[in-house]
Design a protein around this motif. Sequence first.
Motif, PDB file in Angstrom:
ATOM      1  N   PHE A 235      -4.189  19.852  -1.585  1.00  0.00           N
ATOM      2  CA  PHE A 235      -2.998  19.035  -1.840  1.00  0.00           C
ATOM      3  C   PHE A 235      -3.220  18.184  -3.087  1.00  0.00           C
ATOM      4  CE2 PHE A 235      -3.219  20.124   2.547  1.00  0.00           C
ATOM      5  CZ  PHE A 235      -1.919  20.323   2.963  1.00  0.00           C
ATOM      6  N   GLU A 236      -2.143  17.920  -3.779  1.00  0.00           N
ATOM      7  CA  GLU A 236      -2.245  17.059  -4.969  1.00  0.00           C
ATOM      8  C   GLU A 236      -2.508  15.605  -4.547  1.00  0.00           C
ATOM      9  OE1 GLU A 236      -0.023  19.637  -4.799  1.00  0.00           O
ATOM     10  OE2 GLU A 236      -1.303  20.685  -6.243  1.00  0.00           O
ATOM     11  N   LEU A 237      -2.049  15.235  -3.348  1.00  0.00           N
ATOM     12  CA  LEU A 237      -2.311  13.880  -2.845  1.00  0.00           C
ATOM     13  C   LEU A 237      -2.613  13.956  -1.349  1.00  0.00           C
ATOM     14  CD1 LEU A 237      -2.296  10.765  -3.212  1.00  0.00           C
ATOM     15  CD2 LEU A 237       0.131  10.796  -2.791  1.00  0.00           C
ATOM     16  N   VAL A 238      -3.776  13.430  -0.983  1.00  0.00           N
ATOM     17  CA  VAL A 238      -4.135  13.321   0.438  1.00  0.00           C
ATOM     18  C   VAL A 238      -4.194  11.835   0.768  1.00  0.00           C
ATOM     19  CG1 VAL A 238      -5.915  13.736   2.184  1.00  0.00           C
ATOM     20  CG2 VAL A 238      -5.404  15.496   0.474  1.00  0.00           C
ATOM     21  N   ASP A 239      -3.394  11.417   1.747  1.00  0.00           N
ATOM     22  CA  ASP A 239      -3.299  10.010   2.134  1.00  0.00           C
ATOM     23  C   ASP A 239      -3.850   9.894   3.554  1.00  0.00           C
ATOM     24  OD1 ASP A 239      -2.424   7.564   3.187  1.00  0.00           O
ATOM     25  OD2 ASP A 239      -0.611   7.547   1.962  1.00  0.00           O
ATOM     26  N   LEU A 240      -4.960   9.158   3.695  1.00  0.00           N
ATOM     27  CA  LEU A 240      -5.538   8.939   5.026  1.00  0.00           C
ATOM     28  C   LEU A 240      -5.555   7.436   5.296  1.00  0.00           C
ATOM     29  CD1 LEU A 240      -8.519  11.472   5.045  1.00  0.00           C
ATOM     30  CD2 LEU A 240      -6.316  11.699   6.198  1.00  0.00           C
ATOM     31  N   ASP A 241      -4.587   6.993   6.067  1.00  0.00           N
ATOM     32  CA  ASP A 241      -4.408   5.563   6.345  1.00  0.00           C
ATOM     33  C   ASP A 241      -5.078   5.284   7.695  1.00  0.00           C
ATOM     34  OD1 ASP A 241      -3.483   2.980   6.226  1.00  0.00           O
ATOM     35  OD2 ASP A 241      -1.479   3.464   6.972  1.00  0.00           O
ATOM     36  N   ALA A 242      -6.408   5.209   7.643  1.00  0.00           N
ATOM     37  CA  ALA A 242      -7.186   5.264   8.885  1.00  0.00           C
ATOM     38  C   ALA A 242      -7.301   3.911   9.581  1.00  0.00           C
ATOM     39  CB  ALA A 242      -8.575   5.793   8.570  1.00  0.00           C
ATOM     40  N   PHE A 243      -7.424   3.969  10.884  1.00  0.00           N
ATOM     41  CA  PHE A 243      -7.952   2.850  11.678  1.00  0.00           C
ATOM     42  C   PHE A 243      -9.463   2.945  11.597  1.00  0.00           C
ATOM     43  CE2 PHE A 243      -4.237   3.079  14.864  1.00  0.00           C
ATOM     44  CZ  PHE A 243      -3.597   2.007  14.276  1.00  0.00           C
ATOM     45  N   GLY A 244     -10.162   1.830  11.503  1.00  0.00           N
ATOM     46  CA  GLY A 244     -11.628   1.869  11.511  1.00  0.00           C
ATOM     47  C   GLY A 244     -12.155   2.485  10.229  1.00  0.00           C
ATOM     48  N   CYS A 245     -13.349   3.060  10.346  1.00  0.00           N
ATOM     49  CA  CYS A 245     -14.040   3.580   9.160  1.00  0.00           C
ATOM     50  C   CYS A 245     -13.843   5.086   9.048  1.00  0.00           C
ATOM     51  CB  CYS A 245     -15.532   3.260   9.249  1.00  0.00           C
ATOM     52  SG  CYS A 245     -16.439   3.867   7.834  1.00  0.00           S
TER      53      CYS A 245
ATOM     54  N   ALA B 155       0.838  -1.205   0.000  1.00  0.00           N
ATOM     55  CA  ALA B 155       0.000   0.000   0.000  1.00  0.00           C
ATOM     56  C   ALA B 155       0.874   1.258   0.000  1.00  0.00           C
ATOM     57  CB  ALA B 155      -0.920  -0.001   1.216  1.00  0.00           C
ATOM     58  N   ARG B 156       1.995   1.190   0.706  1.00  0.00           N
ATOM     59  CA  ARG B 156       2.900   2.365   0.716  1.00  0.00           C
ATOM     60  C   ARG B 156       3.587   2.511  -0.637  1.00  0.00           C
ATOM     61  NH1 ARG B 156       3.378   0.590   6.220  1.00  0.00           N
ATOM     62  NH2 ARG B 156       5.064  -0.857   5.727  1.00  0.00           N
ATOM     63  N   ASP B 157       4.042   1.382  -1.204  1.00  0.00           N
ATOM     64  CA  ASP B 157       4.657   1.438  -2.546  1.00  0.00           C
ATOM     65  C   ASP B 157       3.683   2.065  -3.545  1.00  0.00           C
ATOM     66  OD1 ASP B 157       6.887   0.161  -1.546  1.00  0.00           O
ATOM     67  OD2 ASP B 157       6.553  -1.752  -2.569  1.00  0.00           O
ATOM     68  N   PHE B 158       2.415   1.650  -3.470  1.00  0.00           N
ATOM     69  CA  PHE B 158       1.425   2.151  -4.436  1.00  0.00           C
ATOM     70  C   PHE B 158       1.220   3.667  -4.253  1.00  0.00           C
ATOM     71  CE2 PHE B 158      -1.043  -2.163  -4.763  1.00  0.00           C
ATOM     72  CZ  PHE B 158       0.105  -2.757  -5.272  1.00  0.00           C
ATOM     73  N   GLY B 159       1.205   4.122  -3.002  1.00  0.00           N
ATOM     74  CA  GLY B 159       1.041   5.562  -2.755  1.00  0.00           C
ATOM     75  C   GLY B 159       2.171   6.354  -3.398  1.00  0.00           C
ATOM     76  N   VAL B 160       3.388   5.864  -3.236  1.00  0.00           N
ATOM     77  CA  VAL B 160       4.549   6.544  -3.823  1.00  0.00           C
ATOM     78  C   VAL B 160       4.411   6.574  -5.351  1.00  0.00           C
ATOM     79  CG1 VAL B 160       7.035   6.315  -4.219  1.00  0.00           C
ATOM     80  CG2 VAL B 160       6.104   6.012  -1.916  1.00  0.00           C
ATOM     81  N   LEU B 161       4.000   5.453  -5.928  1.00  0.00           N
ATOM     82  CA  LEU B 161       3.874   5.393  -7.392  1.00  0.00           C
ATOM     83  C   LEU B 161       2.739   6.300  -7.880  1.00  0.00           C
ATOM     84  CD1 LEU B 161       4.503   1.574  -7.840  1.00  0.00           C
ATOM     85  CD2 LEU B 161       6.015   3.432  -8.570  1.00  0.00           C
ATOM     86  N   LEU B 162       1.665   6.394  -7.102  1.00  0.00           N
ATOM     87  CA  LEU B 162       0.585   7.328  -7.465  1.00  0.00           C
ATOM     88  C   LEU B 162       1.116   8.753  -7.485  1.00  0.00           C
ATOM     89  CD1 LEU B 162      -2.465   5.979  -5.404  1.00  0.00           C
ATOM     90  CD2 LEU B 162      -2.449   6.399  -7.873  1.00  0.00           C
ATOM     91  N   ALA B 163       1.907   9.103  -6.469  1.00  0.00           N
ATOM     92  CA  ALA B 163       2.477  10.457  -6.414  1.00  0.00           C
ATOM     93  C   ALA B 163       3.351  10.698  -7.643  1.00  0.00           C
ATOM     94  CB  ALA B 163       3.286  10.637  -5.131  1.00  0.00           C
ATOM     95  N   ARG B 164       4.120   9.682  -8.018  1.00  0.00           N
ATOM     96  CA  ARG B 164       5.011   9.868  -9.174  1.00  0.00           C
ATOM     97  C   ARG B 164       4.227  10.036 -10.474  1.00  0.00           C
ATOM     98  NH1 ARG B 164      10.674   8.580  -8.465  1.00  0.00           N
ATOM     99  NH2 ARG B 164      10.838   8.281 -10.702  1.00  0.00           N
ATOM    100  N   THR B 165       3.069   9.367 -10.568  1.00  0.00           N
ATOM    101  CA  THR B 165       2.276   9.561 -11.793  1.00  0.00           C
ATOM    102  C   THR B 165       1.726  10.995 -11.835  1.00  0.00           C
ATOM    103  OG1 THR B 165       0.200   8.785 -10.821  1.00  0.00           O
ATOM    104  CG2 THR B 165       1.545   7.127 -11.908  1.00  0.00           C
ATOM    105  N   LEU B 166       1.459  11.568 -10.656  1.00  0.00           N
ATOM    106  CA  LEU B 166       1.006  12.968 -10.622  1.00  0.00           C
ATOM    107  C   LEU B 166       2.134  13.883 -11.069  1.00  0.00           C
ATOM    108  CD1 LEU B 166      -0.934  12.990  -7.232  1.00  0.00           C
ATOM    109  CD2 LEU B 166      -1.908  13.228  -9.524  1.00  0.00           C
ATOM    110  N   VAL B 167       3.352  13.569 -10.606  1.00  0.00           N
ATOM    111  CA  VAL B 167       4.500  14.383 -10.997  1.00  0.00           C
ATOM    112  C   VAL B 167       4.688  14.271 -12.513  1.00  0.00           C
ATOM    113  CG1 VAL B 167       7.001  14.670 -10.768  1.00  0.00           C
ATOM    114  CG2 VAL B 167       5.640  14.056  -8.759  1.00  0.00           C
ATOM    115  N   ALA B 168       4.616  13.029 -13.021  1.00  0.00           N
ATOM    116  CA  ALA B 168       4.861  12.809 -14.452  1.00  0.00           C
ATOM    117  C   ALA B 168       3.796  13.505 -15.300  1.00  0.00           C
ATOM    118  CB  ALA B 168       4.876  11.312 -14.750  1.00  0.00           C
TER     119      ALA B 168
END
Length: 384
Positions: free
Chosen positions: A120-130, A28-41
């Motif tokens: 923000f261009e990317l908001v990451d909310l890695d929540a506990f629960g709902c 999940a962390r790898d995917f977040g980084v790659l999503l950010a890079r696609t935004l940069v690209a």
Amino acid sequence: MSEPPHYCEGAAVVETGDGFFRPASRPARDFGVLLARTLVAAGTDGPVQVLDGMAGCGIRALRYGLEGGATAVWANDADPDRLPLLERNLARLPAAVHRQLSTATAQQLLAGCLVEGRRFELVDLDAFGCPAALVPLALEAVAFGGVLYLASTDGRSATGHDRLAAVRRFGAAARAHPASWEIALRLQLGLLARTAWAMGRGLSPLLSFSEGRAFRTAVRLARHPAAGEEAQLGLVAHCHGCGDQQVQSLLRLGRWRPCACPGAALDQGPALAVSGPLWIGPLQDPATLVAMLQQAEGGGAHLERPGRRRLERLRDDPAATPRCWPVDVIARHLGQGPPPLAPLVAALRAEGFATAASGVMAGQLRSEAPWPVIVATARRLLDR
Ligand SMILES: C[S@@+](CC[C@H](N)C(=O)[O-])C[C@H]1O[C@@H](n2cnc3c(N)ncnc32)[C@H](O)[C@@H]1O
């Protein structure tokens, strides 16, 4: 004194501290980084600012700065005891990456962003629960064209085990279903879409996946809904008797077709278990997943092999229909061993039906073919 233990992931080296940290969440962390890079690209040299609203030890924020191409990262965790750890870990960010740390609750943090007009261009909310209560403010904090990457660990209400909570949190019915993770992701997307639309915005899913513990969706926010976007909200019906599944858009809601159960045509069959409203459109954006895989191949961002395989499976299954069956369920209806998935996919495709192996849950068939055709095709394969 001995050094505290360090954990290495991608380009990051962090102390994980005493609080919550799961090495197994790495994909999940790898995917977040790659999503950010696609935004940069995809960007036009603009800033890529990332808000990590539930940062834990700060590993995501650090990786967004080191590997994701973020120009600024804001790491926040409501636990004030984590601040010294966050400070130590984020001291490893390059000087060019602007950083901000805070210990607000996500509600306070996001409300502050709204008041200050920060997006923000990317908001990451890695929540506990709902995280349902955070969704309106979270969407307000995303720039147009930007991404909200949201996690929920609330499996019970989204998989039909707590129907009261599903009504409260999603405003929806959640019933037991053989593709339970899929339904959970679709309920989450349905809530995101309804909230975005109520704000006059639009959204499109980029990435949706789960390993059964956390349900993660990444969506792109648009200034306005795309034409026909509202048709993607609907209901999924499942017959626990014969196994049939049906889908209807709220825009064209009508009677459910009788299933194959005895008496169904006379309205005397078992009641269908209906879930929704939920998102009935595609769960993935293959173009984004291809871009993420290319980013990983180009180096600079790290993607471990299990994550790569998962991303490839998701790329190969945009999940355009929610109709999914485990091969074991098909086997139960056949009264013989499970049909081999790949030949079943190929056979149904050859008959002209959009079909794939589910990228969301292993060992599941996704198909637009009528249920009796699926069962008959599986039987033919097994009888060969
Ligand atoms: C799932 S953990 C984060 C893990 C981290 N993102 C990672 O990848 O290692 C969730 C974090 O949210 C924090 N938290 C819990 N409730 C919060 C809230 N309402 N606002 C902000 N942070 C919260 C917890 O202290 C915890 O560190």
